[in-house]
Design an enzyme around this catalytic site. Sequence first.
Site, PDB file in Angstrom:
ATOM      1  N   ARG A  21       0.767  -1.151  -0.028  1.00 31.41           N
ATOM      2  CA  ARG A  21       0.033  -0.064   0.103  1.00 31.41           C
ATOM      3  C   ARG A  21       0.797   1.162  -0.071  1.00 31.41           C
ATOM      4  NH1 ARG A  21      -3.704  -3.693   3.596  1.00 31.41           N
ATOM      5  NH2 ARG A  21      -5.594  -3.326   2.127  1.00 31.41           N
ATOM      6  N   SER A 137     -22.325 -15.144  11.262  1.00 34.39           N
ATOM      7  CA  SER A 137     -21.569 -14.095  10.181  1.00 34.39           C
ATOM      8  C   SER A 137     -21.478 -14.158   8.981  1.00 34.39           C
ATOM      9  CB  SER A 137     -20.081 -13.822  11.056  1.00 34.39           C
ATOM     10  OG  SER A 137     -19.419 -12.926  10.520  1.00 34.39           O
ATOM     11  N   SER A 189     -19.503  -2.042   1.784  1.00 29.95           N
ATOM     12  CA  SER A 189     -19.121  -0.865   1.234  1.00 29.95           C
ATOM     13  C   SER A 189     -18.445  -1.106  -0.294  1.00 29.95           C
ATOM     14  CB  SER A 189     -18.141  -0.101   2.088  1.00 29.95           C
ATOM     15  OG  SER A 189     -17.080  -0.843   2.380  1.00 29.95           O
ATOM     16  N   HIS A 217     -21.600   2.282   6.916  1.00 34.27           N
ATOM     17  CA  HIS A 217     -21.906   3.045   5.648  1.00 34.27           C
ATOM     18  C   HIS A 217     -23.256   3.540   5.376  1.00 34.27           C
ATOM     19  CE1 HIS A 217     -17.779   2.241   4.272  1.00 34.27           C
ATOM     20  NE2 HIS A 217     -17.913   1.095   4.746  1.00 34.27           N
ATOM     21  N   LYS A 248     -17.290   8.594   9.288  1.00 39.11           N
ATOM     22  CA  LYS A 248     -17.579   8.633   7.688  1.00 39.11           C
ATOM     23  C   LYS A 248     -18.621   9.581   7.468  1.00 39.11           C
ATOM     24  CE  LYS A 248     -15.681   3.996   7.225  1.00 39.11           C
ATOM     25  NZ  LYS A 248     -15.825   2.670   7.155  1.00 39.11           N
ATOM     26  N   THR A 277      -9.149   2.148  27.987  1.00 38.84           N
ATOM     27  CA  THR A 277      -8.646   3.063  27.000  1.00 38.84           C
ATOM     28  C   THR A 277      -8.981   4.518  27.345  1.00 38.84           C
ATOM     29  OG1 THR A 277      -7.891   3.323  24.418  1.00 38.84           O
ATOM     30  CG2 THR A 277     -10.090   2.793  25.047  1.00 38.84           C
TER      31      THR A 277
HETATM   32  C1  PLP Z   1     -14.799   1.630   8.267  1.00 29.34           C
HETATM   33  C2  PLP Z   1     -15.571   0.498   8.877  1.00 29.34           C
HETATM   34  C3  PLP Z   1     -15.517   0.142  10.004  1.00 29.34           C
HETATM   35  C4  PLP Z   1     -14.720   0.958  11.049  1.00 29.34           C
HETATM   36  O1  PLP Z   1     -14.976   2.057  11.456  1.00 29.34           O
HETATM   37  P1  PLP Z   1     -13.933   3.010  11.622  1.00 29.34           P
HETATM   38  O2  PLP Z   1     -14.650   4.113  12.513  1.00 29.34           O
HETATM   39  O3  PLP Z   1     -13.419   3.607  10.824  1.00 29.34           O
HETATM   40  O4  PLP Z   1     -12.935   2.445  12.794  1.00 29.34           O
HETATM   41  C5  PLP Z   1     -16.480  -0.830  10.532  1.00 29.34           C
HETATM   42  N1  PLP Z   1     -17.344  -1.450   9.729  1.00 29.34           N
HETATM   43  C6  PLP Z   1     -17.105  -1.249   8.345  1.00 29.34           C
HETATM   44  C7  PLP Z   1     -18.148  -1.859   7.544  1.00 29.34           C
HETATM   45  C8  PLP Z   1     -16.386  -0.465   7.870  1.00 29.34           C
HETATM   46  O5  PLP Z   1     -16.443  -0.095   6.552  1.00 29.34           O
END
Ligand code: PLP
Length: 408
Positions: A21, A137, A189, A217, A248, A277
């Site tokens: 990458r 799953s 996605s 998504h 996102k 954390t």
């Molecule tokens: C991006 C993604 C995640 C993780 O989410 P982040 O907030 O980026 O860590 C979880 N599930 C799916 C399907 C994703 O595409």
Amino acid sequence: MDYKAAFRTAVEQVRAEGRYRVFADLKRHRGDFPRATWTRDDGSAKDIVVWCSNDYLGQGQNPVVLDAMHAAIDANGSGSGGTRNISGTTHHHVELEAELADLHGKNAALLFTSGYVANEAALSVLYKILPGLIIFSDELNHASMIAGIRNGGGQRKIFRHNDLEHLESLLAAAPVDAPKLIAFESVYSMDGDIADLAGTVALAKTYGAMTYLDEVHAVGLYGPRGAGVAERDGVMAEIDIIEGTLGKAFGVMGGYIAADAEIVDAIRSYASGFIFTTSLPPALTAGAVASVRYLKAHDEVRVIHQERAETLKKMFRDAGLPVMPSVSHIVPVLVGDPVHCKMVSDMLLEDHGVYVQPINYPTVPRGTERLRFTPTPFHTDEMMRDLVGAMEKLWAHCNIARLGGVAA
Ligand SMILES: *Cc1c(COP(=O)(O)O)cnc(C)c1O
């Protein structure tokens, strides 16, 4: 032991498989999204249009979100200063969890550092809370769900992607009295297809299973208030645990689950990835509150977003470019070869100022290598015409198959 050689060998293997990458060094420009400046390795720069951002609605530059973040920094300072249990629960965290619970019509929600952490922490701990649990799953579930399910160490059954008949056969074969959970996503996605939520919920009822839905998504993007596909399809109340991201469509960062208060309280009490954390900075949580509130009230943004995606799909189709079937805002175009996919992506960036990452194996099956476009409300007709023009040139140049499967 030659440790360095071992590291080198590991990377060489990734390179040999065409999976190495390279990150594009970008400067985003607030107010001018999706335009950005790309800096090459040699330090020279080029203005580009970003076509593969998951900031699906441009909320990362919404003044409402930015104002909330600025105000929270000025009021609170930078970090939260601790785990949630040890001084790291600010009022912004409490407010955001209430906002998310309300969004999904649940009576509780729980924040995590990211969507990845939410899936990993929540799914793995369910095996502890429900001894003997079997998780069903979908085979195309995200890496974070797979990590959670594997790390939980309990029984798992993988069903073929969006194949309810296969899921039902696995449910029927499991012991009647075993606790069961169906883990799946709404919008997948890479293909842009959407699961049959009502059908899955019906199966869960028949076989006494719980449901865990990743709406990463879809949150902000579907449903009258942006709660996701479960809201759009009218089944939100029947999904036991909804998982989402703030990184996102909401344009900030963080992850969460929303569920019944008793479920959330148990996960809060057991999930290592939640407990041990540092909590999210107050400014991020304040920005997320503003973003979620804004998108709850602005359905017109979603209408424009869907229109932009449909327009781009149509423009690709009219040009004979092999846009893959997608019922969502995601616009994948088939290249079908990893070398061409990387080459087209490189040429789009260098020669046409179009930034779209190549999607190769193992993210997608071999032979289905693709470019994945995510048009936002800020991608104009003119940007789309430029993109389609560039793609037509490259398709001819590289002799890649067009619609109907023949090379030009
Ligand atoms: C991006 C993604 C995640 C993780 O989410 P982040 O907030 O980026 O860590 C979880 N599930 C799916 C399907 C994703 O595409």
